[in-house]
Design an enzyme around this catalytic site. Structure first.
Site, PDB file in Angstrom:
ATOM      1  N   GLY A  99      48.908 -19.273  40.268  1.00  0.00           N
ATOM      2  CA  GLY A  99      48.058 -18.587  41.243  1.00  0.00           C
ATOM      3  C   GLY A  99      46.735 -19.308  41.420  1.00  0.00           C
ATOM      4  O   GLY A  99      46.373 -20.191  40.644  1.00  0.00           O
ATOM      5  N   GLY A 147      52.351 -17.964  38.649  1.00  0.00           N
ATOM      6  CA  GLY A 147      52.741 -17.441  39.956  1.00  0.00           C
ATOM      7  C   GLY A 147      53.996 -18.077  40.526  1.00  0.00           C
ATOM      8  O   GLY A 147      54.758 -17.430  41.253  1.00  0.00           O
ATOM      9  N   GLU A 170      49.335 -18.312  30.022  1.00  0.00           N
ATOM     10  CA  GLU A 170      48.189 -17.438  30.306  1.00  0.00           C
ATOM     11  C   GLU A 170      47.352 -17.057  29.092  1.00  0.00           C
ATOM     12  O   GLU A 170      46.142 -16.822  29.223  1.00  0.00           O
ATOM     13  CB  GLU A 170      48.681 -16.157  30.999  1.00  0.00           C
ATOM     14  CG  GLU A 170      49.168 -16.358  32.426  1.00  0.00           C
ATOM     15  CD  GLU A 170      50.606 -16.872  32.526  1.00  0.00           C
ATOM     16  OE1 GLU A 170      51.075 -17.094  33.646  1.00  0.00           O
ATOM     17  OE2 GLU A 170      51.264 -17.060  31.480  1.00  0.00           O
ATOM     18  N   ASP A 178      52.071 -12.626  33.417  1.00  0.00           N
ATOM     19  CA  ASP A 178      52.300 -11.542  34.370  1.00  0.00           C
ATOM     20  C   ASP A 178      53.445 -11.875  35.329  1.00  0.00           C
ATOM     21  O   ASP A 178      54.439 -12.456  34.920  1.00  0.00           O
ATOM     22  CB  ASP A 178      50.996 -11.199  35.097  1.00  0.00           C
ATOM     23  CG  ASP A 178      50.451 -12.333  35.958  1.00  0.00           C
ATOM     24  OD1 ASP A 178      50.817 -13.502  35.734  1.00  0.00           O
ATOM     25  OD2 ASP A 178      49.640 -12.058  36.873  1.00  0.00           O
TER      26      ASP A 178
END
Length: 387
Positions: A99, A147, A170, A178
């Protein structure tokens, strides 16, 4: 651009934190957008084709791309002439390296809407991939992290190549794995998912298929031919698409005899990472004392203690949840990270100042209380993610 494999080779020689820094630097180039469209959406033959088109930023996913991909995916889903969705990246180096971290960081610091909107809309798109009524084929050629994993792993078919580099890194920047990581990671064989989530370990090439993240493995140079063959299918069924992908997979001889990178460590991973708490995992690693265990201990000790506790609970709870409930849980966690300390500090240390020495707060696992972690998982009421 240099040779497509150059970056991947360069990354493979570096320590994890330095690798992460290079990837994040590329993501940081997000402000210098290509003059061309950031995402290309085309109907070709039986397929809708999504092409992420930010090669200089390693096809990092930003909010404007999400807002283009989601409605088109939904339109194709309803179109009786579309049987298949293909998603890929341009530039030869990355499918999608994650992301748009810098934009999220800048917004989060000043309480900007983007820190809510990005995660909310990204997770809605992840759910759309996971529930897509049309066959979904992700060509994950090159770097596929964060992402980019969310845009691929929940689909029917994921095709890796010898250039694929996968990670969920992460915990090194004060976040958590996530984009539905709480759903797919605990469902991998044994405790591989827990290991990948907590350490950020990178898988390459055929190992993605052996780990269960990719469904097929095909030579990178064969992907254009494969894409043309997919597009040429007439009203394909899932079986037709699987047969075509299998035919390419069987023909691919690259690393065919190679043992899975984690094979020799699987017994240790399954026992050491099966503990109920991070403190127990640390104790297991210390007690084991093998070179492998001590290496994992060294890696985990660099990660955000808050992220580690959050991540372990996320995976343990996600193991028995559906994808929608996992994404709702992860949205709560994302907002806890946006209002906390470690995400901004992790990005500072790895991306901005590049000193690689994040000052986590709290600094130890023992200081991260159960009460604090419980609060991260609490409902946001009207602000909860609704799927």
């Amino acid at each position: 651009m240099g040779p497509p494999m150059g970056l991947v080779r360069q990354l493979s020689r570096l320590k994890p934190f330095n690798r992460l820094q290079i990837i994040l630097q590329h993501l940081n180039m997000s402000k210098h957008t290509d003059s061309a469209a950031e995402v290309l959406l085309e109907k070709r033959g039986c397929a809708g084709v999504i092409t992420m088109n930010r090669p200089k930023a390693l096809n990092a996913l930003n909010l404007s791309m999400i807002r283009q991909i989601y409605p088109q995916l939904k339109t194709w889903e309803k179109d009786p002439e579309t049987f298949l969705i293909i998603i890929k990246g341009t530039g030869g180096k990355a499918f999608c390296a994650g992301g748009d971290i810098r934009a999220i960081t800048d917004a989060g610091k000043v309480g900007g809407r983007l820190a809510q909107d990005f995660f909310r809309e990204e997770y809605i798109l992840n759910n759309a991939v996971g529930t897509c009524q049309k066959l979904y084929v992700a060509l994950i050629d090159g770097i596929t992290m964060g992402g980019g994993v969310g845009l691929s792993v929940h689909g029917h078919f994921r095709v890796a190549t010898e250039k694929t580099l996968f990670a969920m890194p992460e915990t090194a920047i004060g976040l958590f794995p996530d984009v539905g990581g709480g759903y797919f990671l605990p469902r991998l064989s044994g405790k591989i998912g827990y290991y990948l989530a907590l350490t950020g370990f990178r898988l390459k090439g055929r190992d993605l298929q052996k780990a269960g993240i990719a469904t097929h493995f095909v030579e990178s140079e064969k992907l254009p031919e494969l894409e043309e063959d997919l597009i040429a299918l007439k009203s394909p069924s899932k079986e037709n698409v699987a047969d075509l992908l299998n035919s390419y997979h069987i023909k691919c001889k690259i690393d065919q005899e190679k043992q899975f990178v984690l094979d020799e460590h699987m017994d240790k991973i399954n026992s050491l990472f099966s503990a109920n708490s991070m403190e127990e995992i640390i104790q297991n690693l210390k007690q084991d004392g093998s070179p492998f265990a001590l290496k994992q201990l060294e890696t985990i000790n660099k990660m955000s203690p808050t992220s580690l506790k959050m991540t372990l609970r996320q995976l343990r709870e996600g193991a028995s949840m559906n994808l929608q409930d996992v994404l709702t849980m992860e949205y709560r966690l994302s907002q806890a990270c946006m209002s906390g300390h470690d995400f901004y500090e992790g990005v500072r240390a790895v991306l901005i100042d590049k000193d690689q020495v994040p000052k986590w707060k709290p600094a130890t696992l023992e200081e991260v209380t159960d009460e604090f972690v419980d609060n991260c998982f609490k409902s946001l009421g009207n602000s909860d993610l609704k799927l």
